[in-house]
Design an enzyme around this catalytic site. Structure first.
Site, mmCIF file in Angstrom:
data_model
loop_
_atom_site.group_PDB
_atom_site.id
_atom_site.type_symbol
_atom_site.label_atom_id
_atom_site.label_comp_id
_atom_site.label_asym_id
_atom_site.label_seq_id
_atom_site.Cartn_x
_atom_site.Cartn_y
_atom_site.Cartn_z
ATOM 1 N N ASP A 173 34.930 89.221 7.382
ATOM 2 C CA ASP A 173 35.097 87.840 7.836
ATOM 3 C C ASP A 173 34.200 86.916 7.000
ATOM 4 O O ASP A 173 34.624 85.856 6.547
ATOM 5 C CB ASP A 173 34.708 87.763 9.325
ATOM 6 C CG ASP A 173 35.365 86.590 10.042
ATOM 7 O OD1 ASP A 173 36.319 86.001 9.499
ATOM 8 O OD2 ASP A 173 34.918 86.273 11.156
ATOM 9 N N HIS A 256 42.549 83.251 6.224
ATOM 10 C CA HIS A 256 42.700 83.336 7.680
ATOM 11 C C HIS A 256 44.157 83.170 8.129
ATOM 12 O O HIS A 256 44.541 83.687 9.176
ATOM 13 C CB HIS A 256 41.783 82.337 8.392
ATOM 14 C CG HIS A 256 40.434 82.923 8.704
ATOM 15 N ND1 HIS A 256 39.461 83.063 7.755
ATOM 16 C CD2 HIS A 256 39.942 83.469 9.846
ATOM 17 C CE1 HIS A 256 38.402 83.643 8.308
ATOM 18 N NE2 HIS A 256 38.668 83.906 9.577
ATOM 19 N N HIS A 259 45.605 86.531 7.838
ATOM 20 C CA HIS A 259 45.154 87.286 9.017
ATOM 21 C C HIS A 259 46.098 87.009 10.194
ATOM 22 O O HIS A 259 46.581 87.925 10.849
ATOM 23 C CB HIS A 259 43.727 86.899 9.409
ATOM 24 C CG HIS A 259 43.393 87.286 10.823
ATOM 25 N ND1 HIS A 259 43.716 86.476 11.912
ATOM 26 C CD2 HIS A 259 42.838 88.395 11.338
ATOM 27 C CE1 HIS A 259 43.367 87.091 13.023
ATOM 28 N NE2 HIS A 259 42.834 88.253 12.706
ATOM 29 N N HIS A 273 39.559 91.850 13.265
ATOM 30 C CA HIS A 273 39.739 90.525 12.657
ATOM 31 C C HIS A 273 39.261 90.511 11.194
ATOM 32 O O HIS A 273 40.010 90.157 10.292
ATOM 33 C CB HIS A 273 38.969 89.495 13.502
ATOM 34 C CG HIS A 273 38.937 88.126 12.913
ATOM 35 N ND1 HIS A 273 39.958 87.218 13.041
ATOM 36 C CD2 HIS A 273 37.981 87.500 12.169
ATOM 37 C CE1 HIS A 273 39.645 86.103 12.414
ATOM 38 N NE2 HIS A 273 38.449 86.245 11.873
HETATM 39 ZN ZN LIG Z 1 37.284 84.673 10.946
#
Ligand SMILES: [Zn+2]
Length: 372
Positions: A173, A256, A259, A273
């Site tokens: 992340d 993101h 993601h 994540h």
């Molecule tokens: Zn994140």
């Protein structure tokens, strides 16, 4: 456009920091009753310490067991319990989903929020938003809050005892933070607060990346041995504080959004994540046409700490054209941060970059294997 920067009111980090939780809350003028939304291991590890720190600080408290998913159902359940306890402060103690739930409860009840992450697996703890999932684990939406948490308290003795995979996911992340912020800064787009970026946010995001490269591998060794070292302290700060401030005030881009696209594929649901963000970052760098040397540097880091960088490593063994387009279309949905790129982002562009990132990851792995 005005520049906007936000942060928690106070950030506290260190070995056995939980012992000071009550005192830190009193210093900020927070009053009880305290309502703790707790993950399983947080409760097991910290119950005795909470008893002491809140007694010493003269704060009454109760503990609510987290149900496992940050969903609208779970938020509602915790909210009803907090109201029954007449809670004045909502504390989240656990992983990202626990904190996302407790933040949502605090916001809906208009109470103060305290985050005590027991893992450094994402940059959620410092932010003023939650990622909310549907009951079956797919991405639902972001909840945005008026304020960042009043207090973020990180006990590194607890983090050191968490599974290494969680720390690594936090690095995934955090790895994207600088590249996403840099894209937003250069494209002069809006950060997650709807404002222009600041030079402060850019500097913090850059420091986040530099800290990962410098300390990531050593911090991982520390967690594998369940010990607290200076490298682990710096890395935890990068995963939690630098990445949190960096993404929120710096902004997000393709990484993101990919993601979010990946969560439409059920095989990725058991992956974290940050693991999906790491793959999203490789996709972003390729879509942006970044240099081979930069892509190699990022891929080498992923390999060194064990972040996934192929689709198979995210559970997707075989991807149909429809499956690929489903991911790409979700990544390009209206309002997605992929549109912060300085060029037009289409599902076809994302789909091609995903395939190229996967292929690059496969060759990288094959080369590393043959080196051994
Ligand atoms: Zn994140």
């Amino acid at each position: 456009m005005l520049s906007i920067f936000c942060a928690p009111a106070r950030y506290v980090q260190g070995r056995d920091a939980t012992q000071s939780l009550g005192a830190e809350m009193v210093k900020l003028g927070l009053e009880g009753p305290v309502f703790i939304v707790a993950g399983k291991s947080a409760r097991r590890l910290l119950d005795a310490t909470w008893q002491k720190t809140f007694a010493d600080a003269g704060l009454g408290y109760s503990v609510h067991d987290f149900g496992g998913e940050c969903s609208r159902t779970e938020i509602e359940r915790a909210k009803i319990a907090a109201q029954a306890a007449q809670a004045q402060v909502i504390v989240g103690a656990g992983g990202g989903k626990v904190l996302d739930t407790s933040r949502a409860v605090a916001s809906e009840l208009n109470k103060e929020a305290v985050n005590c992450p027991t893992v450094a697996s994402s940059d959620a703890p410092c932010s003023a938003l939650s990622v909310v999932y549907s009951n079956d684990g797919g991405f639902d939406s972001y909840f945005f809050y008026k304020r960042n948490p009043d207090l973020v308290l990180v006990d590194t003795a607890v983090i050191a005892r968490a599974p290494a995979r969680l720390l690594v996911a936090g690095m995934g992340d955090a790895l994207a933070t600088w590249f996403e912020a840099k894209t937003v800064i250069e494209a002069k787009k809006k950060n997650q607060l709807g404002g222009a970026t600041t030079i402060s946010a850019g500097a913090l995001a850059k420091l986040c990346y530099e800290t990962l490269i410098a300390d990531g591998a050593m911090a991982l060794e520390a967690v594998k041995s369940q010990v607290v070292t200076p490298a682990l302290e710096r890395l935890v700060e990068a995963n939690t504080l630098l990445s949190g401030l960096g993404f929120e005030s710096g902004g997000l881009a393709i990484a993101h959004s990919v993601h979010n696209g990946l969560t439409t594929n059920r095989y990725t649901h058991e992956y974290l994540h940050g693991e999906k963000v790491a793959f999203g970052l490789m996709t972003q760098l390729i879509a942006e046409g970044q240099s081979q040397s930069l892509i190699h540097e990022v891929a080498s880091f992923c390999f060194a700490v064990g972040l996934p960088f192929t689709l198979a490593q995210l559970g997707i063994k075989k991807l149909t054209d429809e499956g690929l387009m489903q991911i790409a279309q979700r990544a390009c949905a209206p309002g997605e941060t992929a549109h912060n790129e300085p060029f037009e982002v289409t599902p076809q562009l994302i789909a091609d970059a995903i395939i190229a990132a996967d292929r690059l990851g496969q060759s990288f792995l094959a080369n590393k294997r043959s080196e051994r």
